[in-house]
Design an enzyme around this catalytic site. Structure first.
Site, PDB file in Angstrom:
ATOM      1  N   CYS A  94       0.814  -1.213   0.000  1.00  0.00           N
ATOM      2  CA  CYS A  94       0.000   0.000   0.000  1.00  0.00           C
ATOM      3  C   CYS A  94       0.854   1.273   0.000  1.00  0.00           C
ATOM      4  O   CYS A  94       1.448   1.611  -1.015  1.00  0.00           O
ATOM      5  CB  CYS A  94      -0.962  -0.034   1.182  1.00  0.00           C
ATOM      6  SG  CYS A  94      -2.360   1.112   1.000  1.00  0.00           S
ATOM      7  N   HIS A 191      -3.552  -5.605   2.116  1.00  0.00           N
ATOM      8  CA  HIS A 191      -3.330  -5.673   3.558  1.00  0.00           C
ATOM      9  C   HIS A 191      -3.837  -7.028   4.039  1.00  0.00           C
ATOM     10  O   HIS A 191      -4.201  -7.900   3.264  1.00  0.00           O
ATOM     11  CB  HIS A 191      -4.103  -4.556   4.261  1.00  0.00           C
ATOM     12  CG  HIS A 191      -3.531  -3.195   4.057  1.00  0.00           C
ATOM     13  ND1 HIS A 191      -2.309  -2.811   4.549  1.00  0.00           N
ATOM     14  CD2 HIS A 191      -4.033  -2.102   3.424  1.00  0.00           C
ATOM     15  CE1 HIS A 191      -2.071  -1.553   4.249  1.00  0.00           C
ATOM     16  NE2 HIS A 191      -3.105  -1.090   3.556  1.00  0.00           N
TER      17      HIS A 191
END
Length: 241
Positions: A94, A191
């Site tokens: 990310c 994630h």
């Protein structure tokens, strides 16, 4: 055999338990009799990429990324570039993924010049892209994860996507791509953390790191019953809908 891991900013870039990726890599190698040593590379601490086989950068919020830029550009940027272009294994999640690109333009117009190690850029929007998602790599590995990002990432011609979307938004919600791949560098919005419930992806990284160091390597199969249960639960509850 021994693998050394550099974990960049573990105290600041650890959204949604991204530290679990280090735990998963360590566990899978230890169970195979491979020694693993992990060093925390925090703010103000220098490192030499040549000393490491795997670099890991977790995810963080926009504020944390902004704060870290100063520190990155005091020498860490050079070492990260060296690792990437020297075919070291790099996994970036990310915000850590975004920082490898050319720049991040926030939705209110602020321009953050990033490392420029890879040919892509990111633009922020007010609307976030959130949810469980899945994508498939060119090896045919189906990766499940959780995404939560306002940045839309657009890849240039010198890199390829990590995968093609099965469900979810991925890089930008427009072109069906997720993440970035260049040599042995992998960037993703996954994630979760991503590796514990995607053992084939974890083993791909381990195998590439070992081959860099020891040439031809065959990984001993592991019992992945628990990992597959976790994957199947995610797929059943969120992906198959």
């Amino acid at each position: 055999m021994m693998i050394r891991i550099a974990h960049l900013y573990p105290d600041m870039l650890n959204l949604y338990g991204d530290r679990g990726n280090i735990i998963a890599l360590t566990d899978r190698m230890t169970r195979r009799g491979i020694e693993v040593k992990t060093d925390a590379i925090t703010m103000g601490k220098s490192f030499n990429a040549d000393d490491y086989d795997i670099l890991f950068i977790g995810g963080g919020q926009d504020f944390e990324q902004d704060v870290l830029l100063d520190d990155l550009k005091k020498g860490k940027d050079v070492e990260i570039n060296k690792a990437i272009h020297g075919s070291r294994v790099v996994l970036a999640i990310c915000g850590g993924y975004q920082m490898l690109g050319k720049y991040y333009k926030t939705y209110d117009g602020k321009m953050l010049e990033y490392l420029g190690a890879l040919d892509f850029y990111t633009e922020g929007k007010e609307e976030r892209m959130i949810g469980n998602f899945a994508y498939k790599t060119k090896e045919g590995i189906e990766v499940v994860g959780f995404e939560n990002h306002s940045g839309r990432t657009y890849l240039g011609s010198q890199v390829e996507p990590l995968g093609k979307m099965i469900k979810g938004y991925g890089n930008n919600g427009e072109d069906g791509t997720e993440g970035v791949r260049f040599k042995n560098t992998f960037g993703t919005y996954s994630h979760g953390p991503v590796l514990p419930k995607n053992p084939d992806f974890a083993d791909l990284l381990i195998k590439k790191a070992l081959e860099n160091k020891y040439s031809n390597v065959e990984l001993t199969p592991l019992n992945d019953t628990l990992e597959e249960k976790a994957r199947n639960q995610v797929k059943k509850l969120y992906i198959a809908r």
